[in-house]
Motif scaffolding. Structure first.
Motif, PDB file in Angstrom:
ATOM      1  N   VAL A 563      12.851   2.114  -4.537  1.00  0.00           N
ATOM      2  CA  VAL A 563      12.286   2.379  -5.449  1.00  0.00           C
ATOM      3  C   VAL A 563      12.165   3.585  -5.906  1.00  0.00           C
ATOM      4  CG1 VAL A 563       9.382   2.721  -5.996  1.00  0.00           C
ATOM      5  CG2 VAL A 563      11.114   0.399  -4.062  1.00  0.00           C
ATOM      6  N   ARG A 564      12.130   3.162  -7.467  1.00  0.00           N
ATOM      7  CA  ARG A 564      12.826   4.642  -8.727  1.00  0.00           C
ATOM      8  C   ARG A 564      11.326   5.145  -9.024  1.00  0.00           C
ATOM      9  NH1 ARG A 564      17.902   3.492 -12.210  1.00  0.00           N
ATOM     10  NH2 ARG A 564      18.341   4.032 -10.250  1.00  0.00           N
ATOM     11  N   LEU A 565      11.084   6.007  -8.895  1.00  0.00           N
ATOM     12  CA  LEU A 565      10.537   6.903  -9.676  1.00  0.00           C
ATOM     13  C   LEU A 565      10.241   7.603 -11.372  1.00  0.00           C
ATOM     14  CD1 LEU A 565       6.817   7.488  -8.928  1.00  0.00           C
ATOM     15  CD2 LEU A 565       7.962   9.510  -7.598  1.00  0.00           C
ATOM     16  N   TYR A 566       9.045   7.124 -11.664  1.00  0.00           N
ATOM     17  CA  TYR A 566       9.258   7.886 -12.895  1.00  0.00           C
ATOM     18  C   TYR A 566       7.916   8.659 -13.003  1.00  0.00           C
ATOM     19  CZ  TYR A 566      13.145   4.626 -14.668  1.00  0.00           C
ATOM     20  OH  TYR A 566      14.470   4.105 -15.052  1.00  0.00           O
ATOM     21  N   SER A 567       7.611   9.443 -13.923  1.00  0.00           N
ATOM     22  CA  SER A 567       6.627  10.134 -14.549  1.00  0.00           C
ATOM     23  C   SER A 567       7.194  10.966 -15.791  1.00  0.00           C
ATOM     24  CB  SER A 567       6.340  11.799 -13.787  1.00  0.00           C
ATOM     25  OG  SER A 567       5.670  12.132 -13.824  1.00  0.00           O
ATOM     26  N   ASP A 568       5.749   9.798 -16.462  1.00  0.00           N
ATOM     27  CA  ASP A 568       5.798  10.048 -18.305  1.00  0.00           C
ATOM     28  C   ASP A 568       6.421   9.633 -18.795  1.00  0.00           C
ATOM     29  OD1 ASP A 568       3.742  10.955 -17.768  1.00  0.00           O
ATOM     30  OD2 ASP A 568       4.448  13.009 -17.518  1.00  0.00           O
ATOM     31  N   GLY A 569       7.940   8.990 -18.303  1.00  0.00           N
ATOM     32  CA  GLY A 569       9.627   8.181 -18.656  1.00  0.00           C
ATOM     33  C   GLY A 569      10.301   8.794 -18.407  1.00  0.00           C
ATOM     34  N   TRP A 570      10.166   9.757 -17.177  1.00  0.00           N
ATOM     35  CA  TRP A 570      11.478  10.089 -17.049  1.00  0.00           C
ATOM     36  C   TRP A 570      11.134  10.035 -15.330  1.00  0.00           C
ATOM     37  CZ3 TRP A 570      14.678  13.358 -19.911  1.00  0.00           C
ATOM     38  CH2 TRP A 570      14.134  13.471 -21.016  1.00  0.00           C
ATOM     39  N   ILE A 571      12.682  10.208 -15.022  1.00  0.00           N
ATOM     40  CA  ILE A 571      13.003  10.124 -13.703  1.00  0.00           C
ATOM     41  C   ILE A 571      12.735  10.871 -12.671  1.00  0.00           C
ATOM     42  CG2 ILE A 571      14.848   9.063 -11.583  1.00  0.00           C
ATOM     43  CD1 ILE A 571      16.577   7.614 -14.506  1.00  0.00           C
ATOM     44  N   ILE A 572      11.759  11.299 -11.699  1.00  0.00           N
ATOM     45  CA  ILE A 572      11.533  12.375 -11.049  1.00  0.00           C
ATOM     46  C   ILE A 572      12.375  12.108  -9.387  1.00  0.00           C
ATOM     47  CG2 ILE A 572      10.082  13.502 -12.246  1.00  0.00           C
ATOM     48  CD1 ILE A 572       8.084  12.136 -10.039  1.00  0.00           C
ATOM     49  N   ASP A 573      12.248  10.251  -8.262  1.00  0.00           N
ATOM     50  CA  ASP A 573      13.312   9.218  -7.695  1.00  0.00           C
ATOM     51  C   ASP A 573      13.526   8.993  -8.510  1.00  0.00           C
ATOM     52  OD1 ASP A 573      13.448   8.680  -5.335  1.00  0.00           O
ATOM     53  OD2 ASP A 573      12.186  10.662  -4.394  1.00  0.00           O
ATOM     54  N   ASP A 574      14.920   9.185  -7.648  1.00  0.00           N
ATOM     55  CA  ASP A 574      15.943   8.054  -8.781  1.00  0.00           C
ATOM     56  C   ASP A 574      16.190   6.566  -7.235  1.00  0.00           C
ATOM     57  OD1 ASP A 574      17.586   8.742  -5.940  1.00  0.00           O
ATOM     58  OD2 ASP A 574      19.036   9.589  -7.435  1.00  0.00           O
ATOM     59  N   GLY A 575      15.588   6.170  -6.630  1.00  0.00           N
ATOM     60  CA  GLY A 575      14.844   5.840  -5.210  1.00  0.00           C
ATOM     61  C   GLY A 575      16.623   5.180  -4.461  1.00  0.00           C
ATOM     62  N   GLU A 576      17.879   5.810  -4.227  1.00  0.00           N
ATOM     63  CA  GLU A 576      19.092   5.727  -3.385  1.00  0.00           C
ATOM     64  C   GLU A 576      17.888   6.235  -1.846  1.00  0.00           C
ATOM     65  OE1 GLU A 576      21.497   8.558  -4.687  1.00  0.00           O
ATOM     66  OE2 GLU A 576      22.341   7.543  -6.424  1.00  0.00           O
ATOM     67  N   GLY A 577      18.362   5.510  -0.910  1.00  0.00           N
ATOM     68  CA  GLY A 577      18.148   6.250   0.135  1.00  0.00           C
ATOM     69  C   GLY A 577      17.081   4.887   0.841  1.00  0.00           C
ATOM     70  N   PRO A 578      16.961   5.971   1.687  1.00  0.00           N
ATOM     71  CA  PRO A 578      15.459   4.777   3.393  1.00  0.00           C
ATOM     72  C   PRO A 578      14.214   4.821   2.061  1.00  0.00           C
ATOM     73  CG  PRO A 578      16.224   6.338   4.510  1.00  0.00           C
ATOM     74  CD  PRO A 578      16.943   7.022   2.981  1.00  0.00           C
ATOM     75  N   ALA A 579      13.100   4.574   2.756  1.00  0.00           N
ATOM     76  CA  ALA A 579      11.467   4.844   2.314  1.00  0.00           C
ATOM     77  C   ALA A 579      11.032   6.098   2.965  1.00  0.00           C
ATOM     78  CB  ALA A 579      10.857   3.745   3.318  1.00  0.00           C
ATOM     79  N   HIS A 580      10.802   6.594   2.148  1.00  0.00           N
ATOM     80  CA  HIS A 580      10.181   8.129   2.091  1.00  0.00           C
ATOM     81  C   HIS A 580       9.015   8.884   1.396  1.00  0.00           C
ATOM     82  CE1 HIS A 580      12.816   8.419  -1.813  1.00  0.00           C
ATOM     83  NE2 HIS A 580      11.752   9.342  -1.531  1.00  0.00           N
ATOM     84  N   ARG A 581       8.656   9.845   1.364  1.00  0.00           N
ATOM     85  CA  ARG A 581       7.067  10.312   1.146  1.00  0.00           C
ATOM     86  C   ARG A 581       7.746  11.190  -0.260  1.00  0.00           C
ATOM     87  NH1 ARG A 581       2.706  12.572   4.412  1.00  0.00           N
ATOM     88  NH2 ARG A 581       2.772  10.670   4.673  1.00  0.00           N
ATOM     89  N   PHE A 582       7.100  11.004  -1.967  1.00  0.00           N
ATOM     90  CA  PHE A 582       7.304  11.677  -2.094  1.00  0.00           C
ATOM     91  C   PHE A 582       6.144  12.573  -2.606  1.00  0.00           C
ATOM     92  CE2 PHE A 582       7.623  13.527  -6.836  1.00  0.00           C
ATOM     93  CZ  PHE A 582       9.473  13.457  -7.010  1.00  0.00           C
ATOM     94  N   ARG A 583       6.404  13.860  -2.586  1.00  0.00           N
ATOM     95  CA  ARG A 583       5.250  14.754  -3.005  1.00  0.00           C
ATOM     96  C   ARG A 583       5.368  15.805  -4.008  1.00  0.00           C
ATOM     97  NH1 ARG A 583       3.442  20.291  -0.898  1.00  0.00           N
ATOM     98  NH2 ARG A 583       1.263  20.034   0.036  1.00  0.00           N
ATOM     99  N   MET A 584       4.347  14.985  -5.018  1.00  0.00           N
ATOM    100  CA  MET A 584       3.724  16.065  -5.759  1.00  0.00           C
ATOM    101  C   MET A 584       3.336  17.726  -6.113  1.00  0.00           C
ATOM    102  SD  MET A 584       3.053  13.515  -6.255  1.00  0.00           S
ATOM    103  CE  MET A 584       3.201  11.463  -7.850  1.00  0.00           C
ATOM    104  N   ALA A 585       3.966  19.118  -6.302  1.00  0.00           N
ATOM    105  CA  ALA A 585       3.935  20.363  -6.140  1.00  0.00           C
ATOM    106  C   ALA A 585       3.228  20.274  -6.195  1.00  0.00           C
ATOM    107  CB  ALA A 585       4.695  20.853  -6.762  1.00  0.00           C
ATOM    108  N   GLN A 586       2.107  20.761  -7.205  1.00  0.00           N
ATOM    109  CA  GLN A 586       0.614  20.947  -7.113  1.00  0.00           C
ATOM    110  C   GLN A 586      -0.446  20.286  -7.892  1.00  0.00           C
ATOM    111  OE1 GLN A 586       1.408  24.876  -9.341  1.00  0.00           O
ATOM    112  NE2 GLN A 586       2.082  23.886 -11.174  1.00  0.00           N
ATOM    113  N   PRO A 587      -1.620  19.964  -8.150  1.00  0.00           N
ATOM    114  CA  PRO A 587      -1.993  19.557  -8.814  1.00  0.00           C
ATOM    115  C   PRO A 587      -2.294  19.240  -9.635  1.00  0.00           C
ATOM    116  CG  PRO A 587      -3.458  20.708  -7.250  1.00  0.00           C
ATOM    117  CD  PRO A 587      -2.590  21.621  -7.359  1.00  0.00           C
TER     118      PRO A 587
END
Length: 742
Positions: A563-587
């Motif tokens: 699963v690849r994650l986009y933020s505002d049109g930019w790839i921030i996690d390319d979806g490679e590897g197993p299932a995992h948690r993605f953490r945004m650094a701050q509010p």
């Protein structure tokens, strides 16, 4: 009648064949069919053509037999199949000429007088895009007067005295209540450009062009992207090529950007640069250049060597793994694509064994129509693009695909299933094409253009520039030294050189003798490219919207494998590897919008999920004008919550179109469009971006814009609101949501 067979399936009743005439050429009966000359075979089925003594033809195809009378234009080649199908296309064009038109949603289903072209056996109306593409392909040349009448039917003055007046092109009923969710009505000018020798029609064209562009500049132009918003041209059945969730929410489409629609605007701007008064021409020309630059900057995907079909809203997610053949071909033939990109795009756009898919990759769990389908008119534009780039492999491929489809179906059908080229393919709930029609107007025009331009090289300016790949030479020439196209006003003779060589036959010496144009052909090296054959490749399924949750002072989301994650049109996690948690650094101190895609093993992405946005939103309610004081300086996005139940999501003419005006202190007013498409329940409008200063009070006012119900053309619309009952541009407007952004 002895010997008569009834066409089956979708063709029943339409292609009732008559008995084989007694004067059928005896020699044809006695000889075995020759592939691509007398016959074509495909996946266990065969169609063949025999020549009658009177110059007509008999087509035997899997659904029956069809008698084809002699026609005004003729070809003389080594292939009765090629010649007979050209005659069939002319016969079907004659059937598409009518004196009245009807549709379930117009004029209470009663005939409306119009000396026009109807759209097909199952479609008895005149639709802007169908007519315009067909006219651009062939109709404007073959029947200019009826083409002008048909095109004029799609022009309209405004009937609402409260909106800006002027002649414009009608956008047909469509997604979310039509324009400006769908904005490809400018295709009308692709057709009109061929008919400007008529002074009156030229004047109408210029008035409509000026006003239509002015409307689109107000309500569809996006200054952030330097592109026009709106749906893909022709691909207007949302869930066929857009994410399935847009079937219930077309706001995303309304603020997305389509390659095809922007190329059509580029062509319209270029035409305006030639038609405008002298002191305005440079402005239109400059705008066309800037649009061309933006198209190339935004839509080109270097790693694929292709132009993307559409982009998401700039503040949500930009790039989308979807490509379409019509948009690609128009980018090439218009000159939007630079030569190297044009060459690569035509080389790399994938095919199946049967033909070129109109979209790629194919979408899972989606019925066959635009998805998993070949459309002959799009194949004809691909043929034009292949000629533009000198791609001889694709020229031959598209010619044979167009011929095969017409021969095996016994008609120039609307579309075919991608892998079988069948008019219907059984696949459970995904069976299709869901809708199909014989003698579809743009398919008929496609065949005529394939013969005249694609094989004989007859261009719009009357020049003759053949480009015949070696693969087609045995079919067309056989043992002949020349082939002939006889049109209404001239005879084009192409003469084969002595000897056999590979590559492509192109024009050598030419001379004119009366009404004859005689071209001596010469061998030239071919493109030498091989087509990509994975046209039936399937994209992964579209995932659900990402769930963004608080994680202490930050945010988190859970991502599955691939699963690849986009933020505002930019790839921030390319979806490679197993299932995992993605953490945004701050509010976030500004709004961020997230989408996800599934990535397949071949690196093909799914279409994007719905969007999840987080950030410090503020809501402003109450009567207009609404007041608000910015807590910080910078850029903001304004969006309304609203309801618009004035029509179904998939059609109508009553999308609510507004202008939002913002006055902050003594600064100049800022204004932009807000569109509220038809929908079920409450949802978000399109958004508009503005700037504000901290602590400087602002006042928001919402004014009516214009929509298609304001056109006099739609006084005959009886299929929903905004037609015979009068213009309607209304929605229930709720809270104004304000988000700080980049």
């Amino acid at each position: 009648m002895a010997g008569t067979l009834l066409a089956c399936g979708a063709l029943a009743g339409a292609l009732l064949a008559t008995a084989v005439l007694a004067d059928t050429v005896a020699a044809s009966d006695a000889s075995a069919p020759v592939e691509w000359q007398d016959s074509v075979a495909w996946q266990g089925q065969q169609a063949s053509v025999k020549v009658r003594k009177d110059g007509g033809f008999v087509l035997a195809f899997p659904g029956g037999r069809r008698e084809i009378a002699p026609q005004p234009m003729r070809t003389a080649t080594a292939s009765p199949l090629f010649d007979g199908l050209f005659a069939m296309a002319q016969a079907e064009l004659a059937q598409d000429k009518v004196d009245a038109i009807t549709d379930w949603s117009f004029n209470d289903q009663k005939p409306y007088p119009c000396v026009c072209f109807e759209t097909g056996e199952k479609w008895h109306y005149v639709w802007t895009r169908d007519l315009s593409y067909a006219a651009d392909l062939a109709l404007a040349r073959l029947d200019p007067e009826r083409t002008k009448t048909s095109l004029r039917f799609k022009l309209s003055e405004m009937r609402n005295p409260k909106v800006s007046q002027g002649l414009v092109v009608a956008q047909d009923t469509g997604s979310g209540g039509s324009w400006p969710i769908s904005t490809d009505r400018v295709v009308w000018f692709l057709a009109a450009r061929h008919l400007l020798g008529d002074p009156q029609f030229k004047d109408e064209t210029w008035r409509a062009l000026k006003n239509t562009l002015a409307q689109d500049d107000l309500y569809a132009w996006d200054p952030e992207m330097q592109l026009y918003r709106g749906e893909t041209s022709f691909l207007d059945w949302r869930e066929q090529n857009y994410p399935a969730w847009t079937a219930k929410d077309t706001t995303w489409i309304a603020q997305s950007f389509a390659l095809s629609t922007n190329v059509l605007h580029y062509e319209a701007l270029r035409l305006a640069a030639t038609m405008a008064p002298a002191d305005e021409q440079a402005s239109y020309a400059d705008r066309a250049k800037r649009l061309r630059k933006a198209i190339n900057a935004r839509f080109w995907r270097e790693d694929r060597g292709l132009y993307m079909s559409y982009l998401g809203p700039w503040f949500h997610d930009a790039a989308v793994e979807s490509y379409d053949l019509l948009g690609t071909s128009l980018a090439v033939t218009s000159g939007v694509a630079p030569p190297d990109r044009a060459r690569r795009a035509i080389e790399r756009y994938p095919v199946s064994a049967a033909g070129s898919p109109v979209i790629w990759p194919q979408q899972p769990e989606t019925a066959i129509y635009h998805n998993r389908a070949i459309w002959p008119f799009v194949s004809a534009y691909a043929l034009r693009a292949a000629r533009t780039t000198g791609n001889t492999e694709r020229i031959a491929f598209e010619v044979q695909s167009i011929m095969r489809g017409a021969a095996l179906a016994g008609s120039n059908m609307e579309n075919y299933e991608l892998t079988t080229q069948a008019v219907h393919f059984e696949d459970g709930k995904l069976s299709g094409p869901v809708v199909n029609s014989p003698r579809q107007l743009w398919s008929v025009a496609a065949y005529l253009d394939m013969v005249q331009r694609g094989v004989f090289g007859l261009e719009d300016d009357g020049s003759v520039k053949p480009m015949i790949p070696a693969q087609l030479v045995p079919m067309l020439f056989g043992e002949r030294s020349e082939i002939v196209l006889q049109t209404a006003d001239r005879r084009i003779v192409l003469r084969k050189p002595d000897g056999v060589a590979g590559g492509v036959l192109v024009a050598g010496a030419r001379h004119d003798a009366g009404r004859d144009t005689i071209v001596a052909l010469a061998w030239q090296a071919g493109s030498g490219v091989r087509l990509s054959r994975n046209g039936a490749a399937m994209a992964p399924s579209t995932p659900a919207a990402p769930v963004i949750e608080r994680d202490g002072n930050a945010w988190k989301t859970e991502l599955g494998a691939g699963v690849r994650l986009y933020s505002d049109g930019w790839i921030i996690d390319d979806g490679e590897g197993p299932a995992h948690r993605f953490r945004m650094a701050q509010p976030p101190s500004i709004r961020h919008c997230y989408t996800v895609t599934n990535v397949g093993p071949d690196a093909v992405e799914s279409l994007p999920s719905p969007t999840t946005c987080i950030g410090p939103s503020q809501r402003v309610a109450g009567a207009f004008p609404r007041a608000w004081t910015p807590p910080r300086a910078g850029r903001y996005i304004a969006t309304f919550r609203y309801r618009n139940a004035n029509g179904p999501i998939n059609t109508g003419i009553t999308a609510a179109v507004k202008r939002l005006v913002l006055q902050c202190g003594d600064a100049p007013a800022q204004t932009g469009p807000i569109v509220m498409p038809h929908r079920e329940g409450e949802g978000d409008s399109t958004s508009w971006t503005y700037t504000a200063k901290a602590g400087v009070p602002c006042r928001f006012t919402l004014h009516d814009g214009t929509n298609m119900s304001d056109l006099a053309h739609f006084v005959h619309y009886t299929g929903g609101k905004g037609g015979a009952g009068g213009p309607l541009n209304d929605a229930e407007v709720g809270d104004l949501i304000l988000d700080p952004t980049h």
